[in-house]
Design a protein around this motif. Structure first.
Motif, mmCIF file in Angstrom:
data_model
loop_
_atom_site.group_PDB
_atom_site.id
_atom_site.type_symbol
_atom_site.label_atom_id
_atom_site.label_comp_id
_atom_site.label_asym_id
_atom_site.label_seq_id
_atom_site.Cartn_x
_atom_site.Cartn_y
_atom_site.Cartn_z
ATOM 1 N N ILE A 39 -10.561 0.663 -4.916
ATOM 2 C CA ILE A 39 -11.137 0.605 -3.618
ATOM 3 C C ILE A 39 -9.992 -0.630 -2.855
ATOM 4 O O ILE A 39 -9.353 -0.427 -1.934
ATOM 5 C CB ILE A 39 -12.341 -0.028 -3.399
ATOM 6 C CG1 ILE A 39 -13.549 1.268 -3.197
ATOM 7 C CG2 ILE A 39 -12.594 -0.585 -1.779
ATOM 8 C CD1 ILE A 39 -15.086 0.919 -3.631
ATOM 9 N N PHE A 40 -9.803 -1.574 -3.727
ATOM 10 C CA PHE A 40 -8.752 -2.597 -3.432
ATOM 11 C C PHE A 40 -7.346 -2.092 -3.353
ATOM 12 O O PHE A 40 -6.632 -2.495 -2.570
ATOM 13 C CB PHE A 40 -9.021 -3.805 -4.574
ATOM 14 C CG PHE A 40 -9.942 -4.883 -3.934
ATOM 15 C CD1 PHE A 40 -9.583 -6.188 -3.167
ATOM 16 C CD2 PHE A 40 -11.143 -4.772 -4.369
ATOM 17 C CE1 PHE A 40 -10.501 -6.909 -2.934
ATOM 18 C CE2 PHE A 40 -12.332 -5.654 -3.996
ATOM 19 C CZ PHE A 40 -11.619 -6.888 -3.085
ATOM 20 N N ILE A 41 -7.085 -1.144 -4.133
ATOM 21 C CA ILE A 41 -5.878 -0.846 -4.305
ATOM 22 C C ILE A 41 -5.494 0.156 -2.839
ATOM 23 O O ILE A 41 -4.336 0.098 -2.329
ATOM 24 C CB ILE A 41 -5.497 0.370 -5.445
ATOM 25 C CG1 ILE A 41 -5.297 -0.485 -6.921
ATOM 26 C CG2 ILE A 41 -4.252 1.133 -5.432
ATOM 27 C CD1 ILE A 41 -5.221 0.207 -8.128
ATOM 28 N N PHE A 42 -6.520 0.734 -2.501
ATOM 29 C CA PHE A 42 -6.352 1.756 -1.331
ATOM 30 C C PHE A 42 -6.086 0.566 -0.224
ATOM 31 O O PHE A 42 -5.334 0.938 0.623
ATOM 32 C CB PHE A 42 -7.832 2.274 -1.071
ATOM 33 C CG PHE A 42 -7.692 3.111 0.280
ATOM 34 C CD1 PHE A 42 -6.960 4.291 0.382
ATOM 35 C CD2 PHE A 42 -8.530 2.646 1.159
ATOM 36 C CE1 PHE A 42 -6.949 5.113 1.746
ATOM 37 C CE2 PHE A 42 -8.616 3.498 2.512
ATOM 38 C CZ PHE A 42 -7.980 4.448 2.611
ATOM 39 N N VAL A 43 -6.838 -0.288 -0.051
ATOM 40 C CA VAL A 43 -6.580 -1.164 1.057
ATOM 41 C C VAL A 43 -5.287 -1.984 0.911
ATOM 42 O O VAL A 43 -4.433 -2.193 1.954
ATOM 43 C CB VAL A 43 -7.596 -2.252 1.206
ATOM 44 C CG1 VAL A 43 -7.549 -3.485 2.295
ATOM 45 C CG2 VAL A 43 -9.120 -1.821 1.408
ATOM 46 N N TYR A 44 -4.923 -2.230 -0.068
ATOM 47 C CA TYR A 44 -3.569 -2.996 -0.426
ATOM 48 C C TYR A 44 -2.612 -1.924 -0.058
ATOM 49 O O TYR A 44 -1.505 -2.404 0.620
ATOM 50 C CB TYR A 44 -3.310 -3.237 -1.874
ATOM 51 C CG TYR A 44 -4.063 -4.377 -2.504
ATOM 52 C CD1 TYR A 44 -4.392 -5.554 -1.514
ATOM 53 C CD2 TYR A 44 -4.688 -4.462 -3.872
ATOM 54 C CE1 TYR A 44 -5.141 -6.544 -2.007
ATOM 55 C CE2 TYR A 44 -5.139 -5.675 -3.959
ATOM 56 C CZ TYR A 44 -5.711 -6.684 -3.289
ATOM 57 O OH TYR A 44 -6.249 -7.682 -3.711
ATOM 58 N N PHE A 45 -2.546 -0.818 -0.331
ATOM 59 C CA PHE A 45 -1.812 0.412 0.111
ATOM 60 C C PHE A 45 -1.613 0.699 1.547
ATOM 61 O O PHE A 45 -0.608 0.608 2.233
ATOM 62 C CB PHE A 45 -2.211 1.794 -0.514
ATOM 63 C CG PHE A 45 -0.947 2.993 -0.415
ATOM 64 C CD1 PHE A 45 -0.119 2.883 -1.274
ATOM 65 C CD2 PHE A 45 -1.289 3.847 0.572
ATOM 66 C CE1 PHE A 45 1.009 3.880 -1.128
ATOM 67 C CE2 PHE A 45 -0.482 5.013 0.617
ATOM 68 C CZ PHE A 45 0.811 4.724 -0.219
ATOM 69 N N LEU A 46 -2.805 0.420 2.441
ATOM 70 C CA LEU A 46 -2.745 0.379 3.713
ATOM 71 C C LEU A 46 -2.122 -0.679 4.258
ATOM 72 O O LEU A 46 -1.026 -0.632 5.253
ATOM 73 C CB LEU A 46 -4.217 0.468 4.393
ATOM 74 C CG LEU A 46 -4.949 1.607 4.180
ATOM 75 C CD1 LEU A 46 -6.321 1.510 4.825
ATOM 76 C CD2 LEU A 46 -4.126 2.822 4.950
#
Length: 457
Positions: free
Chosen positions: A123-130
């Motif tokens: 989930i954190f990776i997804f937000v970092y990606f955004l």
């Protein structure tokens, strides 16, 4: 000769950056590539922090509000970005007390170390990606807008060549190359902003008189509430969210590996940042004083430099914008590759995977950039979405036994709410405030419900 300025500036940036990127490539180990062996000195890191935080969109944000509200508008924009930088430094100081701090390569390592949850980690990776998509898109788009002033420039080819050069030295030299080029790029920003501003202001009258004229033309008071609510608070909240969701800022903390030097580095970065922004404001004040800002203010700024300076000064200004763009692009590229390639830690060719990620991610950004989305729209959409991670990140850092499910729910619900509020078109301060502070309600509420459910069992 004048229309070749972007290409001359681009060529110089590429030559300098690739030269610095190739230095030490033979002895670059995996640890060195991803984190610089944790031996970076705090002073050059402060330049890197300031450069990486100086998105190419910042001169456009300053220009937007300087054009509307004069010198004071530019100062409030600058303060709205410096305060989050100081907040990051203070949070980093306390974060560095973590017993495993010296083992982390990126913020995602900390999330997994603290929670042992792969689902929350992703989930954190997804937000970092955004966050990374926003940071790179804004910087490449801003660069293209400046280049379009010159009639000979092809937007697609210019942004593509620039991106290719950054891919090369980032993939070759890793973090040490990013750190070295950041120092060079910040120097170029200071020359293109403060240096150019002082010279053309002296040619018009004096820096003091130019600033005073900009203030008098707009007739605004420094403590105008519109500045505080529509500029300062909006930027403080959004940029704080940007910093919390920007792995490059955390990576620089891990490279220092000393709490006191870490704090000094971020406070020095804030000072350098203010000087760099003040130079940009001074350039814009000259354009305002000479009445050269038109329908496209950035074009008017370049006209003001050309008419009150020389071709050399225009070249320095363009190089400053290029440097601001490059300093964030390379840092974000490296950050994304660090986070994603670490998921393949058992593979021997981890650096090759990192390179492939850099290339693939950059291709996505290049495609988005060709749509030429308004920079302020990018800030207030992608920027707002990233606010969902601020409170959960602080919760993980400062709370001894965080609840994994509560953290995940806080991120996902506030992310959905943030997107919905943006679609409604609410006032920005309202939308971002709800998005960033919603987890303060979700986390304790879900903790109580989870505790109640467990007690009933």
């Amino acid at each position: 000769m004048f229309d070749t300025i972007p290409y001359i500036s681009l060529a110089l940036i590429i030559v300098f950056s690739l030269g610095l990127g190739f230095i030490g490539r033979k002895q670059s180990t995996g640890d060195n590539f991803f984190i610089g062996n944790r031996k970076a000195d705090w002073f050059p890191v402060s330049f890197s922090v300031a450069a990486g935080f100086f998105y190419a969109g910042v001169p456009f944000f300053i220009l937007k509000w300087h054009n509307l509200a004069g010198f004071y508008g530019g100062i409030w924009v600058t303060l709205g970005i410096i305060v989050p930088l100081l907040i990051l430094g203070v949070v980093g100081y306390y974060f560095s007390q973590n017993k495993n701090f010296s083992k982390f390569f990126n913020m995602n390592d900390f999330v997994f170390d603290k929670t042992k949850s792969k689902k929350l980690m992703w989930i954190f990776i997804f937000v970092y990606f955004l966050a990374s998509i926003y940071a790179m898109t804004v910087n490449l788009t801003a660069l293209g807008f400046v280049a379009e002033y010159f009639t000979t420039v092809n937007y697609m080819w210019f942004t593509g060549l620039f991106l290719l050069a950054i891919i090369l030295y980032t993939a070759i030299g890793g973090f040490p190359a990013v750190l070295r080029t950041d120092v060079l790029q910040l120097v170029l920003m200071l020359l293109g902003g403060l240096g150019v501003g002082l010279l053309i202001a002296n040619n018009v009258s004096s820096p003091t008189e130019v600033i005073q004229q900009s203030i008098s033309q707009h007739g605004r008071n420094f403590f105008d509430m519109e500045f505080i609510t529509n500029i300062f608070l909006v930027l403080v909240i959004i940029i704080t969210g940007s910093g919390m969701a920007d792995n490059q800022m955390w990576q620089r903390m891990f490279t220092i590996n000393n709490s006191k030097r870490l704090l000094k580095s971020y406070f020095m970065a804030a000072l350098i940042y203010f000087v760099a922004c003040f130079g940009v404001i001074l350039v814009y004040s000259v354009a305002t004083a000479t009445g050269e800002l038109g329908e496209k203010p950035i074009f008017g700024v370049i006209d003001a430099i050309k008419n009150n300076g020389s071709i050399i000064l225009v070249t320095l200004f363009v190089m400053g914008i290029l440097a601001a763009s490059a300093s964030t692009l390379d840092s974000v590229m490296h950050s994304v590759s660090s986070i994603l390639s670490k998921q393949f830690a058992k593979l021997k060719n981890q650096r090759s995977i990192a390179t492939a990620i850099i290339v693939g991610f950059s291709l996505i950004i290049f495609i988005i950039t060709q749509f030429k989305i308004d920079i302020w729209v990018l800030l207030t959409t992608f920027g707002t979405v990233r606010l969902c991670i601020v409170i959960p990140t602080l919760y993980l850092i400062f709370y001894k036994n965080p609840n994994i499910l509560s953290t995940a729910l806080a991120i996902l619900i506030s992310l959905a709410v943030g997107l919905y509020l943006n679609a409604l078109g609410l006032p920005k301060l309202t939308a971002i405030s709800i998005t960033v502070f919603l987890p303060l309600l979700i986390i304790p509420t879900s903790n109580l419900l989870i505790g109640y459910r467990n007690a009933k069992r």
